[in-house]
Design an enzyme around this catalytic site. Sequence first.
Site, short mmCIF file in Angstrom:
data_model
loop_
_atom_site.label_atom_id
_atom_site.label_comp_id
_atom_site.label_asym_id
_atom_site.label_seq_id
_atom_site.Cartn_x
_atom_site.Cartn_y
_atom_site.Cartn_z
N LEU A 153 0.82 -1.22 0.00
CA LEU A 153 0.00 0.00 0.00
C LEU A 153 0.85 1.27 0.00
O LEU A 153 1.89 1.34 0.64
CB LEU A 153 -0.93 0.00 1.22
CG LEU A 153 -1.90 -1.18 1.33
CD1 LEU A 153 -2.82 -1.02 2.55
CD2 LEU A 153 -2.73 -1.36 0.07
N HIS A 154 0.37 2.25 -0.74
CA HIS A 154 1.00 3.58 -0.80
C HIS A 154 -0.10 4.62 -0.64
O HIS A 154 -1.27 4.27 -0.46
CB HIS A 154 1.78 3.75 -2.10
CG HIS A 154 0.99 3.42 -3.34
ND1 HIS A 154 -0.12 4.14 -3.73
CD2 HIS A 154 1.11 2.42 -4.24
CE1 HIS A 154 -0.61 3.62 -4.83
NE2 HIS A 154 0.10 2.57 -5.16
N GLY B 164 -1.69 6.37 -2.66
CA GLY B 164 -2.82 6.25 -3.58
C GLY B 164 -3.89 5.35 -2.98
O GLY B 164 -5.07 5.71 -2.91
N HIS B 165 -3.47 4.17 -2.52
CA HIS B 165 -4.42 3.26 -1.86
C HIS B 165 -5.01 3.93 -0.62
O HIS B 165 -6.21 3.82 -0.36
CB HIS B 165 -3.71 1.99 -1.38
CG HIS B 165 -3.07 1.16 -2.46
ND1 HIS B 165 -1.71 1.03 -2.58
CD2 HIS B 165 -3.61 0.41 -3.45
CE1 HIS B 165 -1.43 0.23 -3.59
NE2 HIS B 165 -2.56 -0.16 -4.15
N GLN C 178 -4.94 -12.32 -13.05
CA GLN C 178 -4.87 -11.11 -13.88
C GLN C 178 -3.44 -10.81 -14.33
O GLN C 178 -3.18 -9.77 -14.94
CB GLN C 178 -5.47 -9.91 -13.17
CG GLN C 178 -4.70 -9.38 -11.98
CD GLN C 178 -5.50 -8.35 -11.20
OE1 GLN C 178 -6.50 -8.68 -10.57
NE2 GLN C 178 -5.08 -7.10 -11.26
N GLN D 120 -8.65 6.25 -10.32
CA GLN D 120 -8.61 6.70 -11.72
C GLN D 120 -7.28 6.31 -12.39
O GLN D 120 -7.20 6.21 -13.60
CB GLN D 120 -8.83 8.21 -11.78
CG GLN D 120 -8.81 8.83 -13.16
CD GLN D 120 -9.86 8.25 -14.09
OE1 GLN D 120 -10.96 7.91 -13.66
NE2 GLN D 120 -9.51 8.11 -15.36
N SER E 116 2.51 4.00 -7.53
CA SER E 116 2.23 2.64 -7.95
C SER E 116 3.06 1.70 -7.09
O SER E 116 4.20 2.03 -6.73
CB SER E 116 2.63 2.45 -9.43
OG SER E 116 2.74 1.07 -9.73
N SER E 117 2.50 0.54 -6.78
CA SER E 117 3.27 -0.45 -6.01
C SER E 117 4.52 -0.86 -6.78
O SER E 117 5.51 -1.29 -6.19
CB SER E 117 2.41 -1.69 -5.75
OG SER E 117 1.20 -1.32 -5.13
N ARG E 118 4.46 -0.73 -8.10
CA ARG E 118 5.61 -1.15 -8.91
C ARG E 118 6.77 -0.16 -8.84
O ARG E 118 7.89 -0.50 -9.25
CB ARG E 118 5.18 -1.32 -10.37
CG ARG E 118 4.15 -2.43 -10.56
CD ARG E 118 3.70 -2.49 -12.01
NE ARG E 118 2.49 -3.28 -12.17
CZ ARG E 118 2.47 -4.61 -12.32
NH1 ARG E 118 3.58 -5.29 -12.36
NH2 ARG E 118 1.32 -5.24 -12.45
P1 AMP Z 1 -3.62 -2.10 -6.99
O1 AMP Z 1 -3.15 -2.51 -5.63
O2 AMP Z 1 -2.54 -1.55 -7.87
O3 AMP Z 1 -4.48 -3.17 -7.66
O4 AMP Z 1 -4.60 -0.87 -6.76
C1 AMP Z 1 -5.71 -0.97 -5.91
C2 AMP Z 1 -6.58 0.24 -6.11
O5 AMP Z 1 -5.84 1.42 -5.80
C3 AMP Z 1 -7.06 0.39 -7.56
O6 AMP Z 1 -8.41 0.84 -7.57
C4 AMP Z 1 -6.13 1.42 -8.10
O7 AMP Z 1 -6.66 2.16 -9.18
C5 AMP Z 1 -5.92 2.31 -6.89
N1 AMP Z 1 -4.67 3.06 -7.04
C6 AMP Z 1 -3.44 2.57 -7.34
N2 AMP Z 1 -2.56 3.58 -7.45
C7 AMP Z 1 -3.24 4.73 -7.24
C8 AMP Z 1 -2.89 6.11 -7.24
N3 AMP Z 1 -1.65 6.53 -7.49
N4 AMP Z 1 -3.86 7.03 -6.98
C9 AMP Z 1 -5.15 6.62 -6.74
N5 AMP Z 1 -5.54 5.33 -6.73
C10 AMP Z 1 -4.60 4.40 -6.97
#
Ligand code: AMP
Length: 285
Positions: free
Chosen positions: A33-34, A36-37, A61, A150, A187-189
Amino acid sequence: MDVIRSVGALRATLAEVRRGGGRVGLVPTMGCLHDGHLSLIRRAAADCDAVVVSVFVNPTQFNDPADLAAYPRDEDTDVALASGAGATIVFTPGVDEMYPNGFATTVRITGALTETLEGAVRGPDHFWGVATVVTKLFAMVQPDVAYFGQKDAQQCVVVGRLVADLNLPVELVICPTVREADGLAMSSRNVRLDEHDRKQALGLVEGLDAATTVIRAGEADASVVAAVVTKTLLGRGVDPDYVAVVDAETLAPLSRIDRRAIIAIAAPIGRVRLIDNIVVEPLGD
Ligand code: AMP
Protein backbone atom coordinates in the site's frame (compact mmCIF):
# COMPACT_ATOMS: atom_id res chain seq x y z
CA MET A 1 -8.96 -3.69 13.29
CA ASP A 2 -9.31 -7.33 12.21
CA VAL A 3 -7.06 -9.23 9.81
CA ILE A 4 -9.23 -11.90 8.23
CA ARG A 5 -8.15 -14.68 5.87
CA SER A 6 -11.28 -16.77 5.37
CA VAL A 7 -14.56 -15.96 3.65
CA GLY A 8 -16.47 -17.53 6.56
CA ALA A 9 -14.87 -15.27 9.18
CA LEU A 10 -15.34 -12.25 6.92
CA ARG A 11 -19.06 -12.98 6.53
CA ALA A 12 -19.51 -13.47 10.29
CA THR A 13 -17.79 -10.17 11.10
CA LEU A 14 -19.73 -8.23 8.45
CA ALA A 15 -23.05 -9.77 9.55
CA GLU A 16 -22.62 -7.96 12.87
CA VAL A 17 -21.95 -4.64 11.11
CA ARG A 18 -25.08 -5.10 9.00
CA ARG A 19 -27.26 -6.01 11.99
CA GLY A 20 -26.38 -2.56 13.33
CA GLY A 21 -27.43 -0.99 10.01
CA GLY A 22 -23.84 -0.10 9.14
CA ARG A 23 -22.73 1.00 5.68
CA VAL A 24 -19.93 -1.19 4.31
CA GLY A 25 -17.18 0.09 2.00
CA LEU A 26 -14.72 -2.07 0.04
CA VAL A 27 -11.29 -1.05 -1.23
CA PRO A 28 -9.84 -3.85 -3.38
CA THR A 29 -6.03 -3.82 -3.59
CA MET A 30 -3.07 -6.03 -4.37
CA GLY A 31 -1.21 -4.70 -1.33
CA CYS A 32 2.14 -2.94 -0.98
CA LEU A 33 0.00 0.00 0.00
CA HIS A 34 1.00 3.58 -0.80
CA ASP A 35 -0.69 6.96 -0.51
CA GLY A 36 -2.82 6.25 -3.58
CA HIS A 37 -4.42 3.26 -1.86
CA LEU A 38 -4.62 5.18 1.41
CA SER A 39 -6.58 7.98 -0.26
CA LEU A 40 -9.21 5.38 -1.25
CA ILE A 41 -9.27 3.95 2.30
CA ARG A 42 -9.59 7.42 3.86
CA ARG A 43 -12.45 8.28 1.52
CA ALA A 44 -14.16 4.98 2.39
CA ALA A 45 -13.65 5.62 6.12
CA ALA A 46 -15.26 9.05 5.75
CA ASP A 47 -18.31 7.54 3.99
CA CYS A 48 -18.81 4.18 5.71
CA ASP A 49 -19.18 2.51 9.11
CA ALA A 50 -16.99 -0.46 8.17
CA VAL A 51 -14.17 -0.43 5.63
CA VAL A 52 -12.87 -3.69 4.19
CA VAL A 53 -9.50 -3.44 2.47
CA SER A 54 -8.81 -6.57 0.49
CA VAL A 55 -5.16 -7.41 -0.10
CA PHE A 56 -4.85 -10.15 -2.69
CA VAL A 57 -2.27 -10.46 -5.45
CA ASN A 58 -4.62 -12.00 -7.97
CA PRO A 59 -2.76 -14.56 -10.10
CA THR A 60 -5.46 -14.70 -12.79
CA GLN A 61 -4.87 -11.11 -13.88
CA PHE A 62 -1.13 -11.56 -14.49
CA ASN A 63 -0.17 -12.55 -18.02
CA ASP A 64 3.51 -12.86 -17.06
CA PRO A 65 4.49 -15.36 -14.30
CA ALA A 66 7.73 -13.43 -13.67
CA ASP A 67 5.71 -10.25 -13.04
CA LEU A 68 3.49 -12.15 -10.58
CA ALA A 69 6.51 -13.60 -8.76
CA ALA A 70 8.21 -10.20 -8.56
CA TYR A 71 5.09 -8.32 -7.42
CA PRO A 72 6.02 -6.64 -4.09
CA ARG A 73 4.35 -7.98 -0.93
CA ASP A 74 4.56 -6.64 2.64
CA GLU A 75 1.63 -7.72 4.78
CA ASP A 76 2.72 -6.27 8.13
CA THR A 77 3.24 -2.80 6.69
CA ASP A 78 -0.03 -3.05 4.74
CA VAL A 79 -1.98 -3.90 7.89
CA ALA A 80 -0.45 -0.98 9.80
CA LEU A 81 -1.04 1.50 6.95
CA ALA A 82 -4.61 0.33 6.28
CA SER A 83 -5.46 0.56 9.96
CA GLY A 84 -3.95 4.06 10.20
CA ALA A 85 -6.07 5.21 7.25
CA GLY A 86 -9.31 3.97 8.82
CA ALA A 87 -9.77 0.37 7.62
CA THR A 88 -11.75 -1.82 10.02
CA ILE A 89 -10.97 -5.13 8.28
CA VAL A 90 -8.02 -6.23 6.18
CA PHE A 91 -9.18 -9.24 4.19
CA THR A 92 -6.19 -11.13 2.87
CA PRO A 93 -7.22 -14.56 1.62
CA GLY A 94 -4.72 -17.10 0.30
CA VAL A 95 -4.92 -18.23 -3.33
CA ASP A 96 -6.60 -21.50 -2.20
CA GLU A 97 -9.31 -19.57 -0.35
CA MET A 98 -10.04 -17.43 -3.41
CA TYR A 99 -9.70 -20.22 -5.98
CA PRO A 100 -10.38 -23.56 -4.25
CA ASN A 101 -9.86 -26.87 -6.05
CA GLY A 102 -12.32 -27.23 -8.90
CA PHE A 103 -12.78 -23.48 -9.44
CA ALA A 104 -14.12 -23.14 -12.98
CA THR A 105 -15.92 -19.80 -13.43
CA THR A 106 -14.65 -16.73 -15.26
CA VAL A 107 -16.45 -13.42 -15.70
CA ARG A 108 -15.75 -12.31 -19.27
CA ILE A 109 -16.46 -8.84 -20.53
CA THR A 110 -16.30 -9.22 -24.28
CA GLY A 111 -15.49 -6.72 -26.99
CA ALA A 112 -13.52 -3.53 -27.20
CA LEU A 113 -13.51 -2.60 -23.51
CA THR A 114 -11.20 -5.47 -22.63
CA GLU A 115 -9.41 -5.78 -25.98
CA THR A 116 -8.07 -2.24 -26.26
CA LEU A 117 -5.18 -0.48 -24.42
CA GLU A 118 -4.03 -2.80 -21.60
CA GLY A 119 -6.13 -5.60 -23.09
CA ALA A 120 -4.29 -5.27 -26.40
CA VAL A 121 -0.89 -5.57 -24.70
CA ARG A 122 -1.67 -7.99 -21.84
CA GLY A 123 -4.55 -9.86 -23.49
CA PRO A 124 -8.27 -9.52 -22.63
CA ASP A 125 -7.90 -12.26 -20.01
CA HIS A 126 -6.14 -9.69 -17.82
CA PHE A 127 -9.49 -7.93 -17.39
CA TRP A 128 -11.39 -11.23 -17.16
CA GLY A 129 -9.13 -11.99 -14.20
CA VAL A 130 -9.89 -8.57 -12.71
CA ALA A 131 -13.64 -8.93 -13.37
CA THR A 132 -13.74 -12.40 -11.81
CA VAL A 133 -11.92 -11.43 -8.62
CA VAL A 134 -13.89 -8.18 -8.26
CA THR A 135 -17.17 -10.07 -8.69
CA LYS A 136 -16.06 -12.56 -6.04
CA LEU A 137 -15.02 -9.78 -3.66
CA PHE A 138 -18.39 -8.08 -4.18
CA ALA A 139 -20.13 -11.37 -3.40
CA MET A 140 -18.00 -11.99 -0.30
CA VAL A 141 -18.16 -8.49 1.17
CA GLN A 142 -21.49 -7.31 -0.29
CA PRO A 143 -20.33 -3.71 0.01
CA ASP A 144 -22.70 -0.77 -0.27
CA VAL A 145 -19.92 1.11 -2.03
CA ALA A 146 -16.58 0.16 -3.58
CA TYR A 147 -13.65 2.49 -4.24
CA PHE A 148 -11.34 2.39 -7.27
CA GLY A 149 -8.55 4.67 -8.49
CA GLN A 150 -8.61 6.70 -11.72
CA LYS A 151 -4.95 5.66 -12.10
CA ASP A 152 -6.33 2.39 -13.57
CA ALA A 153 -8.74 4.16 -15.90
CA GLN A 154 -9.60 1.14 -18.04
CA GLN A 155 -10.20 -0.99 -14.94
CA CYS A 156 -12.72 1.62 -13.74
CA VAL A 157 -14.61 1.46 -17.04
CA VAL A 158 -14.54 -2.35 -17.09
CA VAL A 159 -15.81 -2.61 -13.50
CA GLY A 160 -18.54 -0.07 -14.31
CA ARG A 161 -19.66 -2.29 -17.22
CA LEU A 162 -19.58 -5.37 -14.98
CA VAL A 163 -21.72 -3.73 -12.30
CA ALA A 164 -24.25 -2.49 -14.86
CA ASP A 165 -24.42 -5.74 -16.84
CA LEU A 166 -24.81 -8.01 -13.81
CA ASN A 167 -27.05 -5.58 -11.86
CA LEU A 168 -24.65 -5.73 -8.96
CA PRO A 169 -26.05 -3.72 -6.04
CA VAL A 170 -22.93 -1.67 -5.37
CA GLU A 171 -22.14 2.00 -5.84
CA LEU A 172 -18.75 2.75 -7.41
CA VAL A 173 -16.64 5.71 -6.36
CA ILE A 174 -13.66 6.61 -8.56
CA CYS A 175 -10.93 8.52 -6.71
CA PRO A 176 -8.34 10.82 -8.33
CA THR A 177 -4.78 9.66 -9.05
CA VAL A 178 -2.38 10.42 -6.22
CA ARG A 179 1.10 11.48 -7.35
CA GLU A 180 4.56 11.88 -5.87
CA ALA A 181 5.77 15.48 -5.36
CA ASP A 182 7.40 15.43 -8.82
CA GLY A 183 4.24 14.14 -10.50
CA LEU A 184 4.97 10.43 -10.88
CA ALA A 185 1.73 8.49 -10.33
CA MET A 186 2.06 6.35 -7.21
CA SER A 187 2.23 2.64 -7.95
CA SER A 188 3.27 -0.45 -6.01
CA ARG A 189 5.61 -1.15 -8.91
CA ASN A 190 7.58 2.09 -8.34
CA VAL A 191 9.64 0.38 -5.61
CA ARG A 192 11.27 -1.66 -8.40
CA LEU A 193 12.56 1.43 -10.23
CA ASP A 194 16.25 2.22 -9.77
CA GLU A 195 17.51 5.83 -9.77
CA HIS A 196 17.87 5.97 -13.55
CA ASP A 197 14.43 4.38 -14.15
CA ARG A 198 12.85 6.70 -11.61
CA LYS A 199 14.00 9.74 -13.65
CA GLN A 200 12.88 8.14 -16.91
CA ALA A 201 9.47 7.38 -15.39
CA LEU A 202 8.84 11.12 -15.15
CA GLY A 203 8.45 11.01 -18.94
CA LEU A 204 4.90 9.72 -18.43
CA VAL A 205 3.66 12.67 -16.40
CA GLU A 206 5.67 15.07 -18.56
CA GLY A 207 3.95 13.62 -21.65
CA LEU A 208 0.54 14.08 -20.04
CA ASP A 209 1.43 17.63 -18.96
CA ALA A 210 2.51 18.41 -22.54
CA ALA A 211 -0.87 17.12 -23.74
CA THR A 212 -2.70 19.35 -21.25
CA THR A 213 -0.69 22.36 -22.46
CA VAL A 214 -1.48 21.88 -26.16
CA ILE A 215 -5.14 21.07 -25.47
CA ARG A 216 -5.48 24.23 -23.38
CA ALA A 217 -3.90 26.14 -26.26
CA GLY A 218 -6.75 24.92 -28.48
CA GLU A 219 -5.49 21.68 -30.02
CA ALA A 220 -8.33 19.16 -30.46
CA ASP A 221 -6.79 16.85 -33.07
CA ALA A 222 -6.12 13.61 -31.19
CA SER A 223 -3.26 12.53 -33.45
CA VAL A 224 -1.46 15.84 -32.88
CA VAL A 225 -1.94 15.51 -29.11
CA ALA A 226 -0.73 11.89 -29.17
CA ALA A 227 2.33 12.92 -31.23
CA VAL A 228 3.21 15.60 -28.65
CA VAL A 229 3.00 13.01 -25.87
CA THR A 230 5.06 10.47 -27.80
CA LYS A 231 7.75 13.05 -28.59
CA THR A 232 8.01 13.95 -24.90
CA LEU A 233 8.35 10.29 -23.94
CA LEU A 234 10.98 9.58 -26.60
CA GLY A 235 12.86 12.68 -25.40
CA ARG A 236 13.21 10.95 -22.01
CA GLY A 237 14.30 7.74 -23.72
CA VAL A 238 10.93 6.08 -23.07
CA ASP A 239 9.48 3.92 -25.86
CA PRO A 240 5.77 3.59 -25.01
CA ASP A 241 3.63 0.49 -25.57
CA TYR A 242 0.88 2.95 -26.48
CA VAL A 243 -0.20 6.56 -26.30
CA ALA A 244 -3.96 6.67 -26.79
CA VAL A 245 -6.63 9.34 -26.92
CA VAL A 246 -9.96 7.64 -26.22
CA ASP A 247 -13.55 8.36 -25.29
CA ALA A 248 -13.70 8.38 -21.48
CA GLU A 249 -16.90 6.27 -21.39
CA THR A 250 -16.40 3.77 -24.21
CA LEU A 251 -12.58 3.80 -24.56
CA ALA A 252 -13.11 4.06 -28.35
CA PRO A 253 -10.26 5.88 -30.13
CA LEU A 254 -11.02 9.54 -30.85
CA SER A 255 -9.85 11.50 -33.85
CA ARG A 256 -10.96 14.78 -32.23
CA ILE A 257 -11.21 15.65 -28.56
CA ASP A 258 -14.83 16.76 -28.81
CA ARG A 259 -16.08 14.95 -25.69
CA ARG A 260 -14.72 13.81 -22.33
CA ALA A 261 -11.53 11.95 -23.20
CA ILE A 262 -8.80 9.93 -21.56
CA ILE A 263 -5.21 10.23 -22.64
CA ALA A 264 -3.59 6.97 -21.62
CA ILE A 265 0.04 5.90 -21.67
CA ALA A 266 1.74 2.59 -20.95
CA ALA A 267 5.48 2.19 -21.10
CA PRO A 268 8.16 -0.25 -20.00
CA ILE A 269 10.61 1.45 -17.64
CA GLY A 270 13.54 -0.68 -16.47
CA ARG A 271 12.10 -3.91 -15.05
CA VAL A 272 8.50 -2.70 -14.80
CA ARG A 273 5.64 -1.48 -16.95
CA LEU A 274 3.98 1.73 -15.83
CA ILE A 275 0.65 3.22 -16.83
CA ASP A 276 -0.74 6.69 -16.35
CA ASN A 277 -3.58 8.78 -17.72
CA ILE A 278 -5.44 12.05 -17.51
CA VAL A 279 -9.08 12.86 -18.16
CA VAL A 280 -9.58 15.90 -20.39
CA GLU A 281 -12.74 17.86 -21.04
CA PRO A 282 -13.34 19.28 -24.52
CA LEU A 283 -12.71 23.00 -24.87
CA GLY A 284 -15.95 24.98 -25.06
CA ASP A 285 -16.74 26.91 -28.26
P1 AMP B 1 -3.62 -2.10 -6.99
O1 AMP B 1 -3.15 -2.51 -5.63
O2 AMP B 1 -2.54 -1.55 -7.87
O3 AMP B 1 -4.48 -3.17 -7.66
O4 AMP B 1 -4.60 -0.87 -6.76
C1 AMP B 1 -5.71 -0.97 -5.91
C2 AMP B 1 -6.58 0.24 -6.11
O5 AMP B 1 -5.84 1.42 -5.80
C3 AMP B 1 -7.06 0.39 -7.56
O6 AMP B 1 -8.41 0.84 -7.57
C4 AMP B 1 -6.13 1.42 -8.10
O7 AMP B 1 -6.66 2.16 -9.18
C5 AMP B 1 -5.92 2.31 -6.89
N1 AMP B 1 -4.67 3.06 -7.04
C6 AMP B 1 -3.44 2.57 -7.34
N2 AMP B 1 -2.56 3.58 -7.45
C7 AMP B 1 -3.24 4.73 -7.24
C8 AMP B 1 -2.89 6.11 -7.24
N3 AMP B 1 -1.65 6.53 -7.49
N4 AMP B 1 -3.86 7.03 -6.98
C9 AMP B 1 -5.15 6.62 -6.74
N5 AMP B 1 -5.54 5.33 -6.73
C10 AMP B 1 -4.60 4.40 -6.97
